[in-house]
Design a protein around this motif. Structure first.
Motif, mmCIF file in Angstrom:
data_model
loop_
_atom_site.group_PDB
_atom_site.id
_atom_site.type_symbol
_atom_site.label_atom_id
_atom_site.label_comp_id
_atom_site.label_asym_id
_atom_site.label_seq_id
_atom_site.Cartn_x
_atom_site.Cartn_y
_atom_site.Cartn_z
ATOM 1 N N VAL A 129 36.871 -52.313 77.229
ATOM 2 C CA VAL A 129 37.852 -51.300 76.818
ATOM 3 C C VAL A 129 37.861 -50.137 77.803
ATOM 4 N N LEU A 130 36.683 -49.672 78.164
ATOM 5 C CA LEU A 130 36.567 -48.553 79.095
ATOM 6 C C LEU A 130 37.205 -48.898 80.433
ATOM 7 N N ARG A 131 36.882 -50.070 80.929
ATOM 8 C CA ARG A 131 37.441 -50.500 82.215
ATOM 9 C C ARG A 131 38.960 -50.665 82.128
ATOM 10 N N ARG A 132 39.439 -51.196 81.027
ATOM 11 C CA ARG A 132 40.879 -51.417 80.870
ATOM 12 C C ARG A 132 41.641 -50.092 80.855
ATOM 13 N N VAL A 133 41.086 -49.083 80.181
ATOM 14 C CA VAL A 133 41.713 -47.762 80.156
ATOM 15 C C VAL A 133 41.797 -47.193 81.564
ATOM 16 N N MET A 134 40.745 -47.375 82.343
ATOM 17 C CA MET A 134 40.725 -46.846 83.704
ATOM 18 C C MET A 134 41.718 -47.580 84.599
ATOM 19 N N VAL A 135 41.853 -48.892 84.404
ATOM 20 C CA VAL A 135 42.808 -49.667 85.204
ATOM 21 C C VAL A 135 44.239 -49.315 84.818
ATOM 22 N N ALA A 148 41.810 -45.516 72.317
ATOM 23 C CA ALA A 148 40.915 -46.592 72.746
ATOM 24 C C ALA A 148 39.525 -46.072 73.072
ATOM 25 N N LEU A 149 39.441 -44.856 73.612
ATOM 26 C CA LEU A 149 38.161 -44.310 74.048
ATOM 27 C C LEU A 149 37.352 -43.651 72.940
ATOM 28 N N ASP A 150 38.023 -43.089 71.958
ATOM 29 C CA ASP A 150 37.326 -42.339 70.907
ATOM 30 C C ASP A 150 36.195 -43.131 70.243
ATOM 31 N N PRO A 151 36.416 -44.394 69.856
ATOM 32 C CA PRO A 151 35.308 -45.132 69.226
ATOM 33 C C PRO A 151 34.112 -45.322 70.163
ATOM 34 N N ILE A 152 34.388 -45.511 71.448
ATOM 35 C CA ILE A 152 33.320 -45.732 72.419
ATOM 36 C C ILE A 152 32.511 -44.459 72.635
ATOM 37 N N ALA A 153 33.132 -43.298 72.408
ATOM 38 C CA ALA A 153 32.458 -42.013 72.603
ATOM 39 C C ALA A 153 31.604 -41.608 71.408
ATOM 40 N N ALA A 154 31.552 -42.459 70.391
ATOM 41 C CA ALA A 154 30.763 -42.131 69.194
ATOM 42 C C ALA A 154 29.273 -42.206 69.499
ATOM 43 N N PHE A 159 28.127 -46.800 76.078
ATOM 44 C CA PHE A 159 28.891 -46.151 77.155
ATOM 45 C C PHE A 159 29.526 -44.836 76.675
ATOM 46 N N ARG A 160 28.818 -44.174 75.756
ATOM 47 C CA ARG A 160 29.334 -42.944 75.159
ATOM 48 C C ARG A 160 29.658 -41.884 76.201
ATOM 49 N N THR A 161 28.734 -41.611 77.117
ATOM 50 C CA THR A 161 28.961 -40.517 78.071
ATOM 51 C C THR A 161 30.089 -40.843 79.053
ATOM 52 N N LEU A 162 30.212 -42.104 79.430
ATOM 53 C CA LEU A 162 31.313 -42.493 80.321
ATOM 54 C C LEU A 162 32.652 -42.331 79.610
ATOM 55 N N LEU A 164 33.216 -40.148 77.232
ATOM 56 C CA LEU A 164 33.450 -38.697 77.150
ATOM 57 C C LEU A 164 33.986 -38.152 78.472
ATOM 58 N N GLU A 165 33.502 -38.690 79.568
ATOM 59 C CA GLU A 165 34.016 -38.271 80.876
ATOM 60 C C GLU A 165 35.508 -38.581 80.997
ATOM 61 N N GLN A 166 35.890 -39.787 80.615
ATOM 62 C CA GLN A 166 37.303 -40.171 80.681
ATOM 63 C C GLN A 166 38.150 -39.336 79.721
ATOM 64 N N LEU A 167 37.603 -39.014 78.571
ATOM 65 C CA LEU A 167 38.327 -38.161 77.616
ATOM 66 C C LEU A 167 38.538 -36.762 78.190
ATOM 67 N N ALA A 168 37.555 -36.272 78.941
ATOM 68 C CA ALA A 168 37.728 -34.968 79.600
ATOM 69 C C ALA A 168 38.867 -35.025 80.613
ATOM 70 N N TYR A 169 38.966 -36.125 81.350
ATOM 71 C CA TYR A 169 40.054 -36.267 82.314
ATOM 72 C C TYR A 169 41.408 -36.361 81.615
ATOM 73 N N LEU A 170 41.426 -36.997 80.441
ATOM 74 C CA LEU A 170 42.670 -37.054 79.681
ATOM 75 C C LEU A 170 43.084 -35.656 79.228
ATOM 76 N N THR A 171 42.105 -34.851 78.830
ATOM 77 C CA THR A 171 42.398 -33.467 78.431
ATOM 78 C C THR A 171 42.990 -32.695 79.605
ATOM 79 N N LEU A 172 42.439 -32.928 80.791
ATOM 80 C CA LEU A 172 42.980 -32.297 82.001
ATOM 81 C C LEU A 172 44.389 -32.791 82.280
ATOM 82 N N GLU A 173 44.624 -34.076 82.059
ATOM 83 C CA GLU A 173 45.951 -34.659 82.273
ATOM 84 C C GLU A 173 46.978 -34.019 81.345
#
Length: 227
Positions: A129-135, A148-154, A159-162, A164-173
């Protein structure tokens, strides 16, 4: 009879032996059966270990042979033809998804297949899921990627911290720079964040004009002084 006590002891001992032999004839098969089970169980465990090692070796050799092929399509076809079961299927799907620049559609398909496979360990599915979101990137909406990322960040997910990193980038987006910086700063203090992630977060914070607080996360041990 000069020693009646000795005679009685001998008779008593003989009776005991007779009883012991009688009990062994009656119940001895239980002990034999237990021994057979123990020996058989040990042999089965050794056979199972040998079979697992052989299976892993055959799978590894097939993967290496496929990856040695020159063209992307040839590699993908060879990988798809490898027989796999259990978590080997997850490894194959991740390998099939390793070249998004050449075949984006096939990469996304492989990652989705792994993410949807309930028979696979959660760690593999989360990674897919994490890889698919990034692709996908901006091809998917921010809300879709966040969902898609929220459950993984639980808490407790591998891969919680990874995530969270992607969620931070989404917030920036979304244009929320201050919130993104705050999220990245929190990651820098996260005890579970690996060193590489903290380094990326620090670089992004600096690029966004934020302040970098000293990290409280554990740092790698310094090498011993050879001198």
């Amino acid at each position: 009879m000069s020693n009646p006590d000795s005679f009685i002891d001998e008779v008593t001992e003989e009776v005991r032996r007779d009883r012991l032999f009688a009990m062994f004839r009656k119940y001895g098969w239980i002990g034999v059966l237990i021994v057979v089970f123990i020996v058989g169980g040990a042999a089965f465990n050794e056979w199972r270990k040998a079979a697992a090692a052989s299976r892993a070796e055959v799978f590894g050799d097939a993967v290496l042979d496929a990856l040695d092929l020159g063209g992307v399509e040839e590699r993908r076809t060879a990988l798809g033809a490898i027989k796999a079961d259990g978590d080997q299927k997850a490894v194959l799907q991740l390998l099939l998804a390793s070249d998004p620049d050449t075949d984006r559609a096939a990469t996304l398909e492989a990652l989705q297949a792994l993410a949807d496979d309930a028979s696979q360990p959660q760690s593999y599915r989360d990674l897919a899921v994490l890889r698919r979101v990034m692709v996908l990137g901006a091809e998917a909406s921010v809300s879709e990627r966040r969902a898609a990322l929220d459950p993984i960040a639980a808490a407790g997910r591998p891969f919680r911290t990874l995530a969270l990193e992607q969620l931070a980038y989404l917030t920036l987006e979304e244009g929320k720079t201050d919130e993104a910086v705050a999220a990245l700063q929190a990651l820098m203090q996260d005890q579970e964040a690996p060193a590489g992630l903290r380094s990326r977060a620090e670089q992004m914070i600096v690029a966004l004009g934020g302040e970098v607080a000293p990290s409280t996360a554990p740092q790698p041990a310094a090498p011993a002084d050879a001198g």
